[in-house]
Structure formats: structure tokens, C-alpha cells
Design a protein around this motif. Structure first.
Motif, mmCIF file in Angstrom:
data_model
loop_
_atom_site.group_PDB
_atom_site.id
_atom_site.type_symbol
_atom_site.label_atom_id
_atom_site.label_comp_id
_atom_site.label_asym_id
_atom_site.label_seq_id
_atom_site.Cartn_x
_atom_site.Cartn_y
_atom_site.Cartn_z
ATOM 1 N N PHE A 37 29.666 37.706 43.501
ATOM 2 C CA PHE A 37 30.288 38.898 42.928
ATOM 3 C C PHE A 37 29.946 39.064 41.449
ATOM 4 C CE2 PHE A 37 33.602 37.889 46.318
ATOM 5 C CZ PHE A 37 33.146 38.858 47.193
ATOM 6 N N PRO A 64 28.046 35.651 50.509
ATOM 7 C CA PRO A 64 29.193 36.571 50.633
ATOM 8 C C PRO A 64 30.168 36.528 49.459
ATOM 9 C CG PRO A 64 29.415 34.707 52.142
ATOM 10 C CD PRO A 64 28.025 34.645 51.597
ATOM 11 N N ARG A 65 30.097 35.458 48.628
ATOM 12 C CA ARG A 65 30.976 35.406 47.459
ATOM 13 C C ARG A 65 30.171 35.505 46.157
ATOM 14 N NH1 ARG A 65 33.006 32.207 51.227
ATOM 15 N NH2 ARG A 65 32.102 30.267 50.439
ATOM 16 N N GLY A 89 30.744 30.288 44.920
ATOM 17 C CA GLY A 89 30.524 31.710 44.688
ATOM 18 C C GLY A 89 30.141 31.914 43.239
ATOM 19 N N ASN A 123 28.278 43.482 48.130
ATOM 20 C CA ASN A 123 27.512 42.703 49.087
ATOM 21 C C ASN A 123 27.936 43.066 50.514
ATOM 22 O OD1 ASN A 123 26.424 40.569 50.635
ATOM 23 N ND2 ASN A 123 26.418 39.251 48.835
ATOM 24 N N THR A 179 27.598 41.431 53.114
ATOM 25 C CA THR A 179 28.024 40.272 53.897
ATOM 26 C C THR A 179 29.443 39.829 53.551
ATOM 27 O OG1 THR A 179 27.211 38.618 52.312
ATOM 28 C CG2 THR A 179 25.635 39.478 53.915
ATOM 29 N N SER A 180 30.065 40.396 52.520
ATOM 30 C CA SER A 180 31.376 39.943 52.050
ATOM 31 C C SER A 180 32.494 40.425 52.971
ATOM 32 C CB SER A 180 31.638 40.434 50.629
ATOM 33 O OG SER A 180 30.641 39.984 49.740
ATOM 34 N N THR A 181 33.555 39.616 53.055
ATOM 35 C CA THR A 181 34.725 39.944 53.873
ATOM 36 C C THR A 181 35.986 39.883 53.018
ATOM 37 O OG1 THR A 181 35.178 37.650 54.486
ATOM 38 C CG2 THR A 181 33.595 38.870 55.861
ATOM 39 N N SER A 205 32.775 48.164 50.707
ATOM 40 C CA SER A 205 32.819 47.600 49.363
ATOM 41 C C SER A 205 33.956 48.213 48.547
ATOM 42 C CB SER A 205 31.488 47.839 48.645
ATOM 43 O OG SER A 205 30.430 47.176 49.285
ATOM 44 N N ASP A 218 36.601 36.425 51.787
ATOM 45 C CA ASP A 218 35.778 36.034 50.643
ATOM 46 C C ASP A 218 36.415 36.488 49.334
ATOM 47 O OD1 ASP A 218 33.569 34.768 52.030
ATOM 48 O OD2 ASP A 218 33.011 36.773 52.712
ATOM 49 N N VAL A 219 36.911 37.717 49.302
ATOM 50 C CA VAL A 219 37.545 38.233 48.090
ATOM 51 C C VAL A 219 38.782 37.409 47.757
ATOM 52 C CG1 VAL A 219 38.763 40.213 47.108
ATOM 53 C CG2 VAL A 219 36.626 40.561 48.360
ATOM 54 N N VAL A 273 31.961 44.075 43.740
ATOM 55 C CA VAL A 273 31.933 43.964 45.196
ATOM 56 C C VAL A 273 30.957 44.984 45.754
ATOM 57 C CG1 VAL A 273 33.313 43.899 47.297
ATOM 58 C CG2 VAL A 273 34.378 43.345 45.104
#
Length: 642
Positions: free
Chosen positions: A91, A88-89, A435, A454, A456-458, A376, A461-462, A452
Motif C-alpha cells: 500500500f 496484496p498488502r 506489507g 492493488n 489482489t488486496s482484500t 479499491s 489485508d487492509v 489502496v
């Protein structure tokens, strides 16, 4: 390991019975699911070649090994040492984050040996590919007569597009045609141009605007200058989601310029094209439907497993015309109204890439992909706000189609020190396993890049990634690098000059004369002798242009005596005197041997005596004399910024 039937091992040593196939299949899927669901796995584990050589024996085994044993070795010694693109991280670069139904589509394709080179051999999979390509055409607004093909990725699609354009407008390659790209164009276009026979002087690398977009005005001016010189503008490549910043060029305006001048417009939308599935993305990509060809990569923002790229051509007949060749041994595959995908690209044998697309989009529904892309875009805007609200971070390029550029502030430091500090932070973050981000240079200025996409990213995570760059201890700048080459005597011959002395040799500048110039301040006598031997003397009378804007010539010049002016379309940019230099933007390599077109006209105000260095010799100078390289790079950044 079971065999297919009784004594079949005597006839087919590679057969497995149904029970064994099911068993090893279950074991493999169990391993994959365990890896995909491992929330503690780092984004990347690196390993040296020496370590991997210790883990994986190079010798091919003569005798069989149990399949569970092979899976164990993969699990322990091979698969840990790679990127986890579904992290998730993650990037960095332009990642992919596939779906499991898509992976099963690849399994079906591989297990059954699908070959969609000809309709005769694969009517069903060929029909699926046509269906998928029709989806793509509809999403970007292409007409029904458009045609396309699924390929391995964006590089293959761009190569196919350039070949199609050349065949449609030119035929056999000639020296009179010119292709145009921006300084943000993906490197695959440079490789494609080189492979197709475009010489360095036949590719114009053009500057972009303050948002890193190629403008119609710039392309029109470059094309008109070439046409006036008797050259034929052939092809323009535009970006719809550039790699460094996510920028989208002025597509509608570029299409008009190309239409007026009879050139082909290719849009590289490998990354950003599938944003057209969303309302915001469709607005940003306005004009893509006017392009003559478009590259799209389903293994990027359509969440398909690697490999999966595609090319669409607006006039589909041109794609077939560019590639169709029917030897005698393939004559029985040719049936009217059937599509043989071997006639649309470079490959004869082709896997059935449409299977994974059809399965994954069918399983989740198109609305799920729209939501993932929209999410995203939202996360990239969140990252931009987070950077803008931080005193420690600097926004370098705003969020565009999921890409954001930033860096850590280093108060009181010059650009080289800032780059060193941020580069060290990027390396340290990657080594942490938490990440991964990557870097780029924007007109020579170092930037950290966050992509960005993915699914699965939240939001957490960002924020976690950006907060790491805020809170990490600042690395100390590295010491000034030392020159790699030892000083040489002034009389030493240069390896780059076939005849260094005598009346056959080119006139050279005296090393002691170079010592008086500011650009060479602090350079040793031996290094000055080397520089003098690399270069040649050039004398230009007053009033004559040394270089003109849009020219493809790539020499670098240092003024030894006299003065000159630099202007752009009649606007004076600067006055140049002895010790000043120019031409570094065009001389330094952009990629695959291609460089920028000249960005300004330089005219002799008085009689000039110049030191001229070709691109290769300038590269040697910058490698061997870091102090001079630093001055040239600083000037390059400042001038590109203008």
C-alpha cells in the motif's frame, strides 16, 4: 543452445532456432508464474550495494552461459531484492499491479521490435494506439478533436503538457510568464518547469484548502497580483488525485479562472484519472473534461505493466504543432491523414505501448477494470472507518480516490516525537516483509499513507495492516540530534560571502545582538557568528511593506529591532516584535528550487532592523543548528495549518 540453420552461427552469432526459442520462452514464463503465485514472498526485500555487488559480477562475460543458469541467477540473486508490487498488502507510494495479458503485450512489443514513431513503419500498432487513446478521450469526456500520445509515465506526460502549453500560448521562453501549482502538486511538475526554463521566481506554489485542494479563489488572486505587476499568467496545474492525499482540486472553477485570464489548465490525473470509469470516480472528477490537457497513467489505476503513461490535449492540433519537426531523412514518412506519433512528443523511436492495453482490456473486458477500481474505493473507505473506530490511531486525511492518511497516537508527545515514533513504525513494518506503507507530510505534519489500488488486496489485508500499527510496541523517541558543525571563532570568514569584511561587504548584524533574540536562544557564540556572516542587514521604514502576498521572493527574516504586522487581504493575522521571524514558508524549498508564494503581507509598524537570509543560507542554518531548525519547523507547521 541451438542455432537457426546449419552453419548460420558463422553469419549470425545472435540467432536461435525455433525449438530453442520455445524452450527458453517456456522456462522464462514458468519462472515468472512461480514468482507471481508465491503467496509467501515478502512485499519488499532490501539489500545493500555491497551485498548486490557480491551477488552480481560487474564483468561482462566473454563466453556464453546456459540460459537456465542465467535464469537461476536471476531467481536467486537479483529478482528477490525488489518490491513485489502485486503483493496484496503493498500500500506504499502509488503502486501498480499489472495484469499478465498486459505483460504478454510487452513481450510481443519487445520481441518484434515495434516502433510506432511513424505510421509508415507501424500502421497496425499505430492504429491500436489511436484506438486506445480514443477510449481514454471518451472516458474523461474529451471531444473528438482531442489528441494524445502514450509515453513512459506521468513525468514524461507532464513535461510534454508543459511544453505544449508554452508553445501554444507563448513560443520561446521569456521571463515575464508565470506558472501556478499547488503545494500538493507532484514533483514531476517542478522538474518539468525547471527543464523548460522556468526560473524560481516564475513558479508560484500556492496553498490548498482544508482538504488539500487548490481553489479557484486562490489561483485568481495570485494571477491578478501577477498581472498587476506586468507578468503573464501562463499555466495552472491542477491535481485529480494528488499523491499525498488523493485530493481532487476544484477543476470546473479552475477551468473558468483560466479561461477568463487566457491561461492553460493542465490536470495531472496520473493516479486518479481512470476512476472516471466508475460512477463515484466520475462524480469526483467533474470538470476534468474542461482542461486543456490531462495526464493519465495506465500503469497505475488501469493495471498495466510499467511503463505506460499518456497525455491528452483538448485541441489536438496544438500537440502536433508543438512537436512536429520534419528533417529531410524523415520526409518519406510524412503522408497526409496518417498519424506519426513522433510528431506528438519528444521521442522518435517509440515502443508499442498500445499492445498491452488492447490485449489486457480485450481479455478481461472493461467491466472487470471498473469492478477493480470500485473495490479499491470501497477498501479505502473501510480503512477510514477502521482508523476512526480505533483509540490508538488518528485519521489525518480521509479516504479520497483510494488514498488515506493516518498515524499512531503518542499521548503527551510533541510533534517531533510523534513523527519519530511513526517513522520508526513505518520502517519496522517495511522490514517485516508483511506489507509496505509509505509516509508524507501534510503541512509539515507527519502522516502514514495508505494507497489502496492493488487488485489482489482484500478487506483482511487492509485490516491486518492497520491492526499491526495498533498492536506494534511503541518505539522510544530518538535523542535530540546534535549540531553537525563545530563552533567557529567570531572572526572566522564565511565561505558564502565573497567579501566578508570591509566597506565593500554588506552590512551585518552583530552576533551579540542576535544572542538576545528568542529564536537564537541557546545558540553558541561561534554559531551566532556564522549566522551573522550568512545573513545581511535590512532596514525598513515604518509603513513600508517588507513582503507582499503572492510575491515570489524567498528571503527569511528575523526582526532584530522594531515591530511589524502580518495580514492577509486586510485581515490581521499577528503582530511581530523583536525576536519574531517570518518568511519561512516561502524560503524553505518545495521542490526543484521552487518555493511557496508569499502567503501574507508583512508591514513595518515601526522602523525595522531585520536579519535577512536567502533560502540556501536558511538551509545551512537549519542543518547546522538543530535547536533553531526545530523552532522554525514548529512555526511553519502552525502557520501552514492556518
Amino acid at each position: 543452445m541451438g542455432q537457426a540453420n546449419g552453419d548460420s552461427a558463422n553469419h549470425n552469432p545472435l540467432a536461435l532456432d525455433a525449438e530453442t526459442m520455445r524452450a527458453v520462452g517456456h522456462q522464462t514464463v514458468d519462472m515468472l508464474v512461480d514468482m507471481l503465485c508465491d503467496a509467501q514472498a515478502p512485499a519488499l526485500i532490501r539489500a545493500s550495494p555491497q551485498e548486490m555487488a557480491r551477488r552480481v559480477d560487474a564483468a561482462a562475460p566473454e563466453q556464453p552461459r546456459p540460459f537456465p543458469e542465467l535464469l537461476d541467477q536471476l531467481r536467486n540473486d537479483v529478482l528477490p531484492f525488489m518490491s513485489r508490487l502485486q503483493h496484496p498488502r503493498y500500500f506504499a507510494y502509488i503502486p501498480t499491479c499489472g495484469t499478465f495479458p498486459g505483460a504478454l503485450g510487452d513481450l510481443i512489443d519487445s520481441a518484434l521490435g515495434v516502433d510506432v514513431g511513424s505510421w509508415t513503419q507501424s500502421a497496425g500498432p499505430s492504429r491500436l494506439e489511436l484506438v486506445v487513446l480514443d477510449w481514454f478521450k471518451d472516458w474523461i469526456g474529451y471531444p473528438p478533436e482531442a489528441a494524445g500520445i502514450l509515453v513512459s509515465g506521468g513525468s514524461a506526460a507532464n513535461m510534454t503538457a508543459l511544453a505544449c502549453a508554452r508553445e501554444a500560448l507563448l513560443g520561446p521562453m521569456t521571463d515575464r510568464v508565470v506558472a501556478y501549482v499547488s503545494d500538493q502538486t507532484h514533483s514531476s511538475l517542478a522538474r518539468a518547469a525547471r527543464a523548460l526554463g522556468f526560473r524560481p521566481e516564475q513558479v508560484r506554489v500556492l496553498p490548498t484548502d482544508d482538504r488539500y485542494r487548490l481553489t479557484p479563489e486562490t489561483v485568481a488572486a495570485a494571477m491578478d497580483a501577477d498581472a498587476a505587476a506586468g507578468l503573464q499568467p501562463l499555466l495552472v496545474t491542477a491535481a485529480a488525485g494528488s499523491t499525498s492525499t488523493g485530493a481532487v482540486d476544484h477543476l470546473a472553477g479552475l477551468a473558468e479562472v483560466c479561461r477568463e485570464r487566457g491561461a492553460w489548465l493542465h490536470v495531472d490525473a496520473a493516479y486518479g484519472g481512470f476512476a472516471a470509469l466508475t460512477e463515484r470516480g466520475r462524480a469526483q472528477l467533474a470538470g476534468i473534461e474542461l482542461a486543456d490537457s490531462v495526464t493519465l497513467d495506465p500503469h497505475k489505476w488501469l493495471y498495466q505493466p510499467i511503463e505506460c503513461g499518456s497525455l491528452l490535449v483538448r485541441d489536438g492540433a496544438l500537440l502536433t504543432r508543438a512537436f512536429e519537426i520534419t528533417p529531410d531523412y524523415l520526409a518519406d514518412t510524412m503522408v497526409e491523414q496518417e498519424v506519426n506519433f513522433a510528431d506528438r512528443g519528444l521521442q522518435l523511436t517509440r515502443s508499442g505501448r498500445g499492445l498491452k492495453l488492447w490485449l489486457s482490456i480485450g481479455h478481461f473486458g472493461l467491466s472487470a477494470f471498473r469492478r477493480a477500481i470500485d473495490r479499491s474505493l470501497d477498501l479505502a473507505l473501510l480503512a477510514q472507518r477502521h482508523v476512526e473506530e480505533s483509540d490508538e490511531l488518528q485519521l489525518m486525511s480521509p479516504a479520497q480516490l483510494g488514498v488515506l492518511c493516518f498515524r499512531r497516537n503518542v499521548p503527551g508527545a510533541d510533534e517531533d516525537e510523534i513523527a519519530q515514533v511513526n517513522g520508526a513504525l513505518v520502517q519496522r513494518y517495511g522490514a517485516s516483509g508483511d506489507g509496505l506503507v509509505s509516509s508524507t507530510r501534510l503541512r509539515g505534519v507527519y502522516a502514514i499513507r495508505l494507497c489502496v489500488m492493488n487488485h489482489t488486496s482484500t478487506e483482511d489485508d487492509v485490516r491486518k495492516v492497520l491492526d499491526w500499527f495498533v498492536q506494534a510496541p511503541r518505539p522510544a523517541p530518538a535523542a535530540e540530534p546534535q549540531a553537525a558543525a563545530a563552533p567557529v571563532p567570531a572572526s572566522a570568514p564565511s565561505q558564502t560571502d565573497p567579501i566578508a569584511d570591509g566597506w565593500l561587504g554588506p552590512p551585518q548584524i552583530e552576533p551579540e545582538r542576535l544572542a538576545a533574540l528568542a529564536v537564537f536562544e541557546g545558540v553558541s557564540a561561534g554559531q551566532l557568528a556564522r549566522i551573522a556572516s550568512w545573513g545581511r542587514e535590512l532596514r525598513v521604514p515604518a509603513g513600508e511593506a517588507v513582503v507582499r502576498r503572492w510575491q515570489a521572493a524567498r528571503d527569511f527574516f528575523v526582526i532584530v529591532e522594531g515591530s511589524a504586522t502580518a495580514d492577509r487581504d486586510g485581515e490581521l493575522l499577528r503582530e511581530l516584535a523583536a525576536g519574531d521571524f517570518f518568511g519561512e514558508i516561502a524560503a524553505l524549498d518545495w521542490g526543484a528550487g521552487y518555493g511557496y508564494a508569499r502567503s501574507a503581507t508583512v508591514t513595518a509598524a515601526t522602523p525595522l532592523r531585520l536579519l535577512a537570509l536567502g533560502p540556501a543560507d536558511l538551509g545551512l542554518l537549519m542543518r547546522d543548528v538543530p535547536a533553531v531548525a526545530k523552532r522554525i519547523e514548529r512555526a511553519r507547521r502552525e502557520r501552514m495549518g492556518r
